[in-house]
Design a protein around this motif. Structure first.
Motif, PDB file in Angstrom:
ATOM      1  N   LYS A 120      23.323  -3.583 -17.681  1.00  0.00           N
ATOM      2  CA  LYS A 120      23.431  -4.656 -18.671  1.00  0.00           C
ATOM      3  C   LYS A 120      22.740  -5.933 -18.205  1.00  0.00           C
ATOM      4  O   LYS A 120      22.149  -6.663 -19.008  1.00  0.00           O
ATOM      5  N   ALA A 176      18.985  -5.470 -18.678  1.00  0.00           N
ATOM      6  CA  ALA A 176      18.587  -5.594 -20.081  1.00  0.00           C
ATOM      7  C   ALA A 176      18.313  -7.050 -20.442  1.00  0.00           C
ATOM      8  O   ALA A 176      17.397  -7.353 -21.220  1.00  0.00           O
ATOM      9  N   THR A 232      22.504   1.681 -22.933  1.00  0.00           N
ATOM     10  CA  THR A 232      21.359   1.009 -23.553  1.00  0.00           C
ATOM     11  C   THR A 232      21.422   1.045 -25.073  1.00  0.00           C
ATOM     12  O   THR A 232      20.549   0.494 -25.743  1.00  0.00           O
ATOM     13  N   LEU A 262      19.341   3.547 -17.064  1.00  0.00           N
ATOM     14  CA  LEU A 262      18.335   2.928 -17.930  1.00  0.00           C
ATOM     15  C   LEU A 262      17.559   3.964 -18.720  1.00  0.00           C
ATOM     16  O   LEU A 262      16.731   3.600 -19.563  1.00  0.00           O
ATOM     17  N   GLN A 286      15.792   6.293 -21.160  1.00  0.00           N
ATOM     18  CA  GLN A 286      15.697   6.284 -22.618  1.00  0.00           C
ATOM     19  C   GLN A 286      15.666   7.723 -23.154  1.00  0.00           C
ATOM     20  O   GLN A 286      15.031   8.595 -22.549  1.00  0.00           O
TER      21      GLN A 286
END
Length: 347
Positions: free
Chosen positions: A19, A22, A123, A342, A344
């Motif tokens: 977090k 980000a 995420t 992280l 994706q």
């Protein structure tokens, strides 16, 4: 402002929570390039899986909204203070869903009618896998795991009769291939396949255990422990504990005992991990979902006295320690150990 060498920045960032990273992505291009780099994402995951992997749980619950014909899935994380924090809530099509255990920080869930989704709750990203083909309507179950040989994630869908589809994530998109397999590997679907150390496992209709290596894409069979050969197969469950395949035997007359066996894949034999005994309450609807790093405490999830229950069982003292979750009221939930990542899930 003092100059900080890039390797030092890289090292500092790799130790920060997801977090925080980000937020840092918007500070400057260098930070953003580091955080988006696949090598950094892998390094960050390895750091946090070693340091934090034993401390974080992810809970998920399903909310059906009949008025607008939709379903919502909510994800919560629990760390040391046993306080549940909402991570991600997402609307999906109205269906009955099964949520699979977290795999390297990603979670797959699938609907009764064959839809499958992969998300990263940290995420807040999700990908919907392509719908099933018209000729494969008899959907049975689904599994999700990481192929360490090829460095990619895979979703496996089971269909009757004797077909599987494998979705592989390649360069941010999902490719599909289809296999027809021997009836002797037939899927007995009282529970989804379990993923452990690059291999899917499930009970076959012939009462053995089938393994499917997702890197080599090969099938094999495994015999049950000798003591379980004559047991009720619907009271035997497969679970993954600390990367190892385990079998849980709930088939005892007083319903207050659970035996746990661990499969040593290198030696191809079963070893008894331990026995859990509750002195007063039936625990035949309770199943291990995790094990502490010290291997003394096993995390149990299930129903005791009719209520959803999360507790730790100490293998040395034989004592139960309830986990009182603050900020979470549902008695019906899925739980697994979790590491924030992280990574994706796709475009």
């Amino acid at each position: 402002m003092a100059f900080i060498p890039s390797p030092i920045i890289y090292n500092i960032l790799s130790k920060l929570p997801v977090k925080s990273l980000a937020r840092f992505k918007s500070l400057n291009k260098l930070y953003c390039s580091f955080i988006n780099d696949p090598h950094f994402i892998n390094a960050h995951f390895k750091n946090h899986s070693v340091v934090h992997g034993d401390l974080c749980l992810i809970l998920s619950c399903i909310e059906h909204q009949n008025l607008n014909n939709t379903t919502k899935i909510h994800f919560f994380t629990i760390k040391d203070n046993e306080h549940a924090m909402i991570e991600y809530s997402m609307p999906v099509s109205f269906d009955t869903y099964h949520i699979l255990p977290s795999c390297n920080g990603l979670i797959c869930f699938y609907g009764l009618h064959g839809s499958a989704h992969v998300c990263n709750p940290t995420t807040k990203t999700i990908v919907n896998l392509p719908n099933i083909d018209d000729d494969l309507q008899r959907f049975q179950s689904c599994g999700f795991g990481f192929d360490g040989i090829n460095g990619t994630y895979k979703v496996i869908k089971f269909f009757d009769p004797h077909k599987i589809e494998i979705f592989t994530m390649v360069n941010g998109s999902w490719n599909k291939i289809r296999y027809t397999y021997s009836p002797c590997f037939g899927f007995q679907h009282h529970q989804p396949p379990v993923f452990a150390n690059g291999v899917f496992y499930w009970f076959s209709i012939s009462s053995s255990i089938v393994s499917f290596d997702i890197g080599k894409e090969t099938f094999e069979t495994i015999s049950l422990p000798q003591s379980a050969l004559n047991k009720d197969k619907y009271k035997l469950y497969l679970v993954e504990l600390k990367g190892e395949l385990c079998m849980v035997d709930l088939d005892f007359e007083d319903k207050k005992r659970v035996d746990i066996w661990i499969f040593k894949s290198n030696e191809e034999h079963w070893v008894k991990l331990g026995t859990i005994v509750h002195r007063s309450e039936p625990i035949d609807t309770t199943c291990p979902v995790g094990i502490k790093a010290n291997k003394k405490e096993i995390l149990l999830h299930g129903f005791i006295k009719g209520l959803g229950h999360l507790s730790c069982y100490n293998m040395e003292t034989g004592r139960f320690r309830p986990i009182n979750i603050k900020g979470f009221t549902s008695h019906y939930f899925h739980v697994s150990q979790h590491v924030e990542t992280l990574f994706q899930v796709g475009h």
